[in-house]
Write an enzyme that holds these catalytic residues in place. Structure first.
Site, PDB file in Angstrom:
ATOM      1  N   SER A 105      22.213 -24.348 -41.874  1.00  0.00           N
ATOM      2  CA  SER A 105      20.777 -24.295 -41.911  1.00  0.00           C
ATOM      3  C   SER A 105      20.443 -24.003 -40.673  1.00  0.00           C
ATOM      4  O   SER A 105      20.712 -24.530 -39.467  1.00  0.00           O
ATOM      5  CB  SER A 105      20.270 -25.353 -42.622  1.00  0.00           C
ATOM      6  N   GLU A 141      17.778 -24.949 -39.275  1.00  0.00           N
ATOM      7  CA  GLU A 141      17.326 -26.474 -39.117  1.00  0.00           C
ATOM      8  C   GLU A 141      18.355 -26.996 -38.005  1.00  0.00           C
ATOM      9  O   GLU A 141      17.899 -27.803 -37.213  1.00  0.00           O
ATOM     10  CB  GLU A 141      17.173 -27.104 -39.979  1.00  0.00           C
ATOM     11  N   TYR A 165      17.866 -34.498 -42.075  1.00  0.00           N
ATOM     12  CA  TYR A 165      18.485 -33.519 -42.845  1.00  0.00           C
ATOM     13  C   TYR A 165      19.294 -32.352 -42.050  1.00  0.00           C
ATOM     14  O   TYR A 165      20.650 -32.399 -42.101  1.00  0.00           O
ATOM     15  CB  TYR A 165      17.495 -32.469 -43.566  1.00  0.00           C
TER      16      TYR A 165
HETATM   17  P1  NAP Z   1      16.962 -26.404 -53.348  1.00  0.00           P
HETATM   18  O1  NAP Z   1      16.180 -25.233 -54.243  1.00  0.00           O
HETATM   19  O2  NAP Z   1      16.450 -27.648 -53.025  1.00  0.00           O
HETATM   20  O3  NAP Z   1      18.306 -26.722 -54.346  1.00  0.00           O
HETATM   21  C1  NAP Z   1      19.224 -27.749 -53.982  1.00  0.00           C
HETATM   22  C2  NAP Z   1      20.204 -27.758 -55.275  1.00  0.00           C
HETATM   23  O4  NAP Z   1      20.969 -29.061 -54.844  1.00  0.00           O
HETATM   24  C3  NAP Z   1      19.655 -28.006 -56.761  1.00  0.00           C
HETATM   25  O5  NAP Z   1      20.431 -27.241 -57.433  1.00  0.00           O
HETATM   26  C4  NAP Z   1      19.853 -29.501 -56.792  1.00  0.00           C
HETATM   27  O6  NAP Z   1      20.306 -30.073 -58.028  1.00  0.00           O
HETATM   28  C5  NAP Z   1      21.218 -29.935 -56.021  1.00  0.00           C
HETATM   29  N1  NAP Z   1      21.506 -31.276 -55.712  1.00  0.00           N
HETATM   30  C6  NAP Z   1      20.569 -32.146 -54.993  1.00  0.00           C
HETATM   31  N2  NAP Z   1      21.295 -33.219 -54.957  1.00  0.00           N
HETATM   32  C7  NAP Z   1      22.441 -32.983 -55.427  1.00  0.00           C
HETATM   33  C8  NAP Z   1      23.558 -33.910 -55.428  1.00  0.00           C
HETATM   34  N3  NAP Z   1      23.579 -35.189 -54.926  1.00  0.00           N
HETATM   35  N4  NAP Z   1      24.516 -33.511 -56.194  1.00  0.00           N
HETATM   36  C9  NAP Z   1      24.696 -32.167 -56.519  1.00  0.00           C
HETATM   37  N5  NAP Z   1      23.734 -31.182 -56.422  1.00  0.00           N
HETATM   38  C10 NAP Z   1      22.646 -31.734 -56.023  1.00  0.00           C
HETATM   39  O7  NAP Z   1      17.874 -25.551 -52.278  1.00  0.00           O
HETATM   40  P2  NAP Z   1      17.900 -24.000 -51.898  1.00  0.00           P
HETATM   41  O8  NAP Z   1      16.705 -23.620 -51.214  1.00  0.00           O
HETATM   42  O9  NAP Z   1      18.499 -23.367 -52.983  1.00  0.00           O
HETATM   43  O10 NAP Z   1      18.966 -24.031 -50.920  1.00  0.00           O
HETATM   44  C11 NAP Z   1      20.407 -23.959 -51.107  1.00  0.00           C
HETATM   45  C12 NAP Z   1      21.213 -24.729 -50.122  1.00  0.00           C
HETATM   46  O11 NAP Z   1      21.043 -24.010 -48.802  1.00  0.00           O
HETATM   47  C13 NAP Z   1      20.819 -26.015 -49.630  1.00  0.00           C
HETATM   48  O12 NAP Z   1      22.154 -26.782 -49.142  1.00  0.00           O
HETATM   49  C14 NAP Z   1      19.814 -25.950 -48.435  1.00  0.00           C
HETATM   50  O13 NAP Z   1      19.853 -27.065 -47.721  1.00  0.00           O
HETATM   51  C15 NAP Z   1      20.505 -24.854 -47.808  1.00  0.00           C
HETATM   52  N6  NAP Z   1      19.438 -24.079 -47.080  1.00  0.00           N
HETATM   53  C16 NAP Z   1      18.413 -23.448 -47.684  1.00  0.00           C
HETATM   54  C17 NAP Z   1      17.566 -22.668 -46.830  1.00  0.00           C
HETATM   55  C18 NAP Z   1      16.231 -22.015 -47.452  1.00  0.00           C
HETATM   56  O14 NAP Z   1      15.334 -21.649 -46.837  1.00  0.00           O
HETATM   57  N7  NAP Z   1      16.318 -22.222 -48.993  1.00  0.00           N
HETATM   58  C19 NAP Z   1      17.907 -22.292 -45.409  1.00  0.00           C
HETATM   59  C20 NAP Z   1      19.063 -22.833 -45.122  1.00  0.00           C
HETATM   60  C21 NAP Z   1      19.845 -23.356 -45.829  1.00  0.00           C
HETATM   61  P3  NAP Z   1      18.721 -30.436 -59.032  1.00  0.00           P
HETATM   62  O15 NAP Z   1      18.185 -29.246 -59.538  1.00  0.00           O
HETATM   63  O16 NAP Z   1      19.439 -31.426 -60.017  1.00  0.00           O
HETATM   64  O17 NAP Z   1      17.696 -31.130 -57.973  1.00  0.00           O
HETATM   65  N1  GDD Z   2       6.719 -28.575 -46.748  1.00  0.00           N
HETATM   66  C1  GDD Z   2       5.566 -28.431 -46.284  1.00  0.00           C
HETATM   67  N2  GDD Z   2       4.429 -28.699 -46.553  1.00  0.00           N
HETATM   68  N3  GDD Z   2       5.733 -27.869 -44.774  1.00  0.00           N
HETATM   69  C2  GDD Z   2       4.430 -27.662 -44.105  1.00  0.00           C
HETATM   70  C3  GDD Z   2       3.150 -27.987 -44.687  1.00  0.00           C
HETATM   71  C4  GDD Z   2       3.221 -28.725 -45.972  1.00  0.00           C
HETATM   72  O1  GDD Z   2       2.174 -29.078 -46.332  1.00  0.00           O
HETATM   73  N4  GDD Z   2       2.019 -27.989 -43.811  1.00  0.00           N
HETATM   74  C5  GDD Z   2       3.048 -27.332 -42.533  1.00  0.00           C
HETATM   75  N5  GDD Z   2       4.210 -27.436 -43.142  1.00  0.00           N
HETATM   76  C6  GDD Z   2       5.164 -26.638 -41.890  1.00  0.00           C
HETATM   77  C7  GDD Z   2       6.251 -27.733 -41.725  1.00  0.00           C
HETATM   78  O2  GDD Z   2       5.875 -28.701 -40.897  1.00  0.00           O
HETATM   79  C8  GDD Z   2       7.463 -26.799 -41.111  1.00  0.00           C
HETATM   80  O3  GDD Z   2       7.212 -26.520 -39.753  1.00  0.00           O
HETATM   81  C9  GDD Z   2       6.986 -25.492 -41.893  1.00  0.00           C
HETATM   82  O4  GDD Z   2       5.897 -25.825 -42.719  1.00  0.00           O
HETATM   83  C10 GDD Z   2       8.176 -24.968 -42.717  1.00  0.00           C
HETATM   84  O5  GDD Z   2       8.528 -26.125 -43.769  1.00  0.00           O
HETATM   85  P1  GDD Z   2       9.179 -26.102 -45.067  1.00  0.00           P
HETATM   86  O6  GDD Z   2       8.614 -24.932 -45.939  1.00  0.00           O
HETATM   87  O7  GDD Z   2       9.003 -27.369 -45.576  1.00  0.00           O
HETATM   88  O8  GDD Z   2      10.536 -25.780 -44.714  1.00  0.00           O
HETATM   89  P2  GDD Z   2      11.573 -26.167 -43.280  1.00  0.00           P
HETATM   90  O9  GDD Z   2      11.431 -24.950 -42.422  1.00  0.00           O
HETATM   91  O10 GDD Z   2      11.219 -27.508 -43.002  1.00  0.00           O
HETATM   92  O11 GDD Z   2      12.911 -26.319 -44.110  1.00  0.00           O
HETATM   93  C11 GDD Z   2      13.596 -25.120 -45.251  1.00  0.00           C
HETATM   94  O12 GDD Z   2      14.013 -24.245 -44.117  1.00  0.00           O
HETATM   95  C12 GDD Z   2      15.436 -24.760 -43.836  1.00  0.00           C
HETATM   96  C13 GDD Z   2      15.877 -23.441 -42.958  1.00  0.00           C
HETATM   97  O13 GDD Z   2      15.427 -23.360 -41.570  1.00  0.00           O
HETATM   98  C14 GDD Z   2      14.145 -25.861 -46.108  1.00  0.00           C
HETATM   99  O14 GDD Z   2      14.469 -24.718 -46.869  1.00  0.00           O
HETATM  100  C15 GDD Z   2      15.670 -26.607 -45.500  1.00  0.00           C
HETATM  101  O15 GDD Z   2      16.568 -26.922 -46.702  1.00  0.00           O
HETATM  102  C16 GDD Z   2      16.295 -25.160 -44.737  1.00  0.00           C
HETATM  103  O16 GDD Z   2      17.559 -25.561 -44.291  1.00  0.00           O
END
Ligand code: NAP
Ligand code: GDD
Length: 347
Positions: A133, A135, A156
């Site tokens: 990520s 992050e 995280y």
């Molecule tokens: P998500 O929508 O939160 O999905 C997370 C998945 O992980 C769900 O299927 C969840 O299952 C499963 N999970 C949670 N805890 C688990 C456990 N203990 N054992 C097995 N499975 C588990 O996340 P996403 O946005 O699709 O992201 C996919 C991956 O990419 C994650 O690793 C995330 O950290 C990473 N990532 C995401 C982003 C982004 O912007 N979306 C960016 C960078 C990296 P349930 O449905 O049962 O909860």
């Molecule tokens: N969730 C959330 N809720 N975020 C908020 C809010 C709120 O009410 N208000 C402001 N934010 C700001 C957060 O403080 C952060 O700076 C930004 O919006 C994005 O927050 P999220 O959408 O929760 O995403 P993230 O950037 O913290 O994390 C996501 O992206 C990562 C990759 O950079 C997640 O998908 C992570 O799993 C992923 O790794």
């Protein structure tokens, strides 16, 4: 027919990747967790498609349970493993740091060990995609690229850094084919409703339809490089099709603030965001990541990958979807059906 195993198949990315791989003719296996309510909504369309359904297999397991991981890998004998499972909410990781580490850091290690044992037992190649990520870059100044030093700012992010290094270490120690994808934020209509983009687009639809008055948010100044999840799963797959494993940043190369997102989303339905948004200090994080902006040069040049959906198109896609949901919710309300009615108030 190639076989893929996906952890996190029920999540946003897992569902897009499933569709992408099925379309390529893969047999797809997913690890699911037992929930007290139905949690297969994002892959429902595939499960209801009689043709695709036969190519999809679901297995109960958990990243905190190495016995299940080993059993599933030995039974499935996958060619490719995509480790997408995670407690993926940054703010929640401050409330559940130990659990987050167990799933995200040690969970990755458990999976790598299970695959390593499988490879040595059956003498076959298994390629692994590890979901890293942006992050992990945290406080490192933008633009961030593959060579940028990590500076994680949440439990995280620390756990993802550990996962990254476990993956790299197993690649170097055992010659396993493992890639780290370092993905910047990617969103879609399937995004979890407590992430800021979806929280905003859900609220826009509901406010427009008179179902909600206010939207409470935290830090509006944070900047993110937002892309479309459907584009990013292709990048995951491409990384596993190379001759030798390498790590890649996946990003659009354009960043916007949460305020920009608000402006774009509310103005799409001709509303002024400032009339509806209020700041809730509880939604600020103990440590914030201020500015993530990826440099996707490497993946563009080496894998010929480009994001197809722009920021404006992404916001429009999400608002359109959530406006439609709100219209349906309103119609149900008008006939006296209330159980579907609720606003997103946390996260
Ligand atoms: P998500 O929508 O939160 O999905 C997370 C998945 O992980 C769900 O299927 C969840 O299952 C499963 N999970 C949670 N805890 C688990 C456990 N203990 N054992 C097995 N499975 C588990 O996340 P996403 O946005 O699709 O992201 C996919 C991956 O990419 C994650 O690793 C995330 O950290 C990473 N990532 C995401 C982003 C982004 O912007 N979306 C960016 C960078 C990296 P349930 O449905 O049962 O909860
Ligand atoms: N969730 C959330 N809720 N975020 C908020 C809010 C709120 O009410 N208000 C402001 N934010 C700001 C957060 O403080 C952060 O700076 C930004 O919006 C994005 O927050 P999220 O959408 O929760 O995403 P993230 O950037 O913290 O994390 C996501 O992206 C990562 C990759 O950079 C997640 O998908 C992570 O799993 C992923 O790794």
């Amino acid at each position: 027919m190639k076989k893929a195993l996906i952890t996190g198949i029920t999540g946003q990315d897992g569902s897009y990747l499933t569709e992408f791989l099925l379309d390529k003719g893969y047999e797809v296996h997913g690890i699911i967790r037992r929930g007290s309510t139905y949690n297969l909504g994002r892959i429902d369309a595939v499960l209801k498609n009689p043709k695709l359904y036969l190519q999809l297999y679901l297995h109960y397991g958990d990243l905190t349970d190495s016995t299940s991981l080993r059993k599933i890998i030995d039974e499935v004998r996958p060619d490719e493993v995509y480790n997408l499972g995670a407690q993926s909410h940054v703010k929640v990781s401050f409330d559940t740091p130990e659990y987050t580490a167990d799933v995200v850091a040690i969970g990755t290690l458990r999976l790598l060990e299970a695959v390593r044992a499988h490879i040595s037992m059956f003498n076959r190649e298994v390629r692994i995609y590890q979901a890293g990520s942006s992050e992990m870059f945290g406080a490192a100044p933008p633009p961030q690229r593959e060579s940028t030093e990590f500076y994680p700012r949440s439990p995280y992010a620390v756990s993802k850094v550990a996962g990254y290094w476990y993956a790299k270490n197993y690649r170097e120690s055992y010659g396993m084919y493992i890639v780290n994808g370092i993905l910047f934020n990617h969103e879609s209509p399937r995004r979890g409703e407590t992430f800021v983009t979806r929280k905003i687009t859900r609220a826009v639809g509901r406010i427009k339809e008179g179902l909600q008055d206010k939207l409470f948010l935290g830090n509006l100044d944070a900047k993110r490089d937002w892309g479309f999840a459907g584009d990013y799963v292709e990048a995951m797959w491409l990384m596993l099709q190379q001759e030798s494993p390498e790590d890649f940043v996946v990003a659009t190369g354009v960043a916007h603030s949460v305020r920009d997102f608000l402006k774009e989303a509310f103005s799409y339905v001709n509303l002024n965001w400032e009339d509806y948004v209020e700041i809730d200090p509880k939604l600020f994080r103990p440590a914030e990541v201020d500015y993530l902006l990826g440099d996707p040069t490497k993946i563009k040049e080496k894998l010929n990958w480009e994001p197809k959906v722009s920021f404006k198109e992404l916001v429009a896609m999400m608002v359109e979807h959530d406006w439609e949901l709100a219209k349906r919710e309103k119609a149900l309300k008008e006939v006296g059906y209330t159980s579907a009615l609720r606003g997103v108030t946390i996260g």
